[in-house]
Design an enzyme around this catalytic site. Structure first.
Site, PDB file in Angstrom:
ATOM      1  CB  SER A 113      -4.920  -5.980   0.774  1.00  0.00           C
ATOM      2  OG  SER A 113      -3.530  -5.794   0.879  1.00  0.00           O
ATOM      3  CE1 TYR A 163      -6.012  -3.730   5.641  1.00  0.00           C
ATOM      4  CE2 TYR A 163      -4.072  -4.665   4.583  1.00  0.00           C
ATOM      5  CZ  TYR A 163      -5.227  -3.910   4.519  1.00  0.00           C
ATOM      6  OH  TYR A 163      -5.613  -3.337   3.326  1.00  0.00           O
TER       7      TYR A 163
END
Ligand SMILES: NC(=O)c1ccc[n+]([C@@H]2O[C@H](COP(=O)([O-])OP(=O)(O)OC[C@H]3O[C@@H](n4cnc5c(N)ncnc54)[C@H](OP(=O)(O)O)[C@@H]3O)[C@@H](O)[C@H]2O)c1
Length: 274
Positions: free
Chosen positions: A146, A159
């Site tokens: 990501s 995350y």
């Protein structure tokens, strides 16, 4: 160079997190290319639905239910794939989830689960498939990363860290394998319209991740993954213009340093049930 469907017929591509979003779209696209696709996730009914759509359209898909938050399952999963379907040609480490909020409020159970699903599953499955790929001098491992891994922001501390880890892990592996025919890549995606956002919001003490409105669609990511299989590269960004992300962090990281506390404070709070 483009790959003909015939060249891939019967080759096995295993996609983790294939019951929705990017994983489901990738499974469908890979089946269209001629791969036999192994669909891995917890929700068997969703996997069955995707597999029957693929099989109905003339592709080949098999459903392999597994909970990747349980470390003991990785070896079982690998052995069962090997025994039932043969060696893995392409592994897509896609399973993962997010959580948005102050790290100090993150429930320990969510923290543990994120480390298992986003990280351990990817690393362990890579370690399981790699020796065989090296022996056969053929294969491709693709991690779904990501932009949060290159531009860590308030609210997604763990995350972002899991995705940064995958980015570094992939770079080192790429450099180990550079002269072989075994490839390793990472796909650093920006926001994508999937269940990711609702799943984060549904988690204990989770808040709404504020980026969904800029999302692209999962089949756009899946099409880039197909291209990547045709033309292996170390790292791609989807959409491509997000390749500026590491530079933004380098030269403008001071901006979220200043604004981060305000942005997170004003973010919508929800689901404080834990
Ligand atoms: N959506 C975005 O904006 C975005 C942006 C960048 C990167 N990503 C990454 O893209 C990947 C796919 O996410 P998505 O956007 O497609 O979200 P999604 O639709 O929520 O898909 C997540 C997938 O992971 C699976 N999964 C979650 N926990 C699991 C577990 N314990 N065991 C096995 N499978 C598990 C889910 O299946 P089950 O629930 O059936 O187990 C589901 O198939 C993730 O790694 C995410 O971090 C997403």
């Amino acid at each position: 160079m483009s790959i003909k469907k015939d060249a891939l017929a019967g080759k096995l591509a295993v996609v983790t997190g294939a019951s929705s979003g990017i994983g489901a779209s990738t499974g469908v696209q890979l089946a269209k290319l001629g791969f036999k696709v192994g669909l891995v996730a917890r929700r068997k009914e969703k996997l069955d639905q995707i597999a029957s759509e693929i099989n109905r359209d003339g592709g080949q898909a098999v459903v392999i239910p597994a909970d990747l938050s349980v470390v003991a399952n990785y070896d079982l999963l690998y052995r069962s794939i090997l025994e039932n379907y043969g060696p893995i040609d392409i592994l897509i480490n896609n399973a993962g989830f997010g959580w948005y909020g102050y790290f100090a409020d993150m429930p320990l159970s969510t923290l543990e689960e994120m480390l298992q699903v986003n990280l351990q599953a990817a690393i362990r499955l890579t370690r399981l498939v790699l020796p065989d790929m090296c022996k056969r001098n053929s294969g491709h491992i693709i991690h779904i990363g990501s932009i949060a891994g290159n531009f860590p922001n308030q609210g997604v501390a763990l995350y972002s860290a899991t995705k940064s880890f995958l980015d570094a892990f992939n770079t080192a592996l790429y450099r180990e394998l550079r002269t072989s025919n075994v490839h390793t890549s990472i796909v650093n995606a920006g926001p994508v319209h999937t269940e990711f956002f609702q799943s984060a919001l549904n988690r204990p003490a989770g808040r709404a991740i504020p980026a969904e409105r800029w999302g692209i669609f999962p089949d756009q990511v899946a099409r880039r993954i197909v291209k990547l299989i045709h033309h292996p590269r170390r790292r791609i960004f989807v959409p491509g213009w997000l390749a500026i992300t590491p530079w933004v962090e380098l030269f403008a990281g001071w901006l979220p340093d200043l604004l981060g506390p305000l942005l997170l404070k004003s973010g919508s709070e929800k689901n404080m049930s834990d």
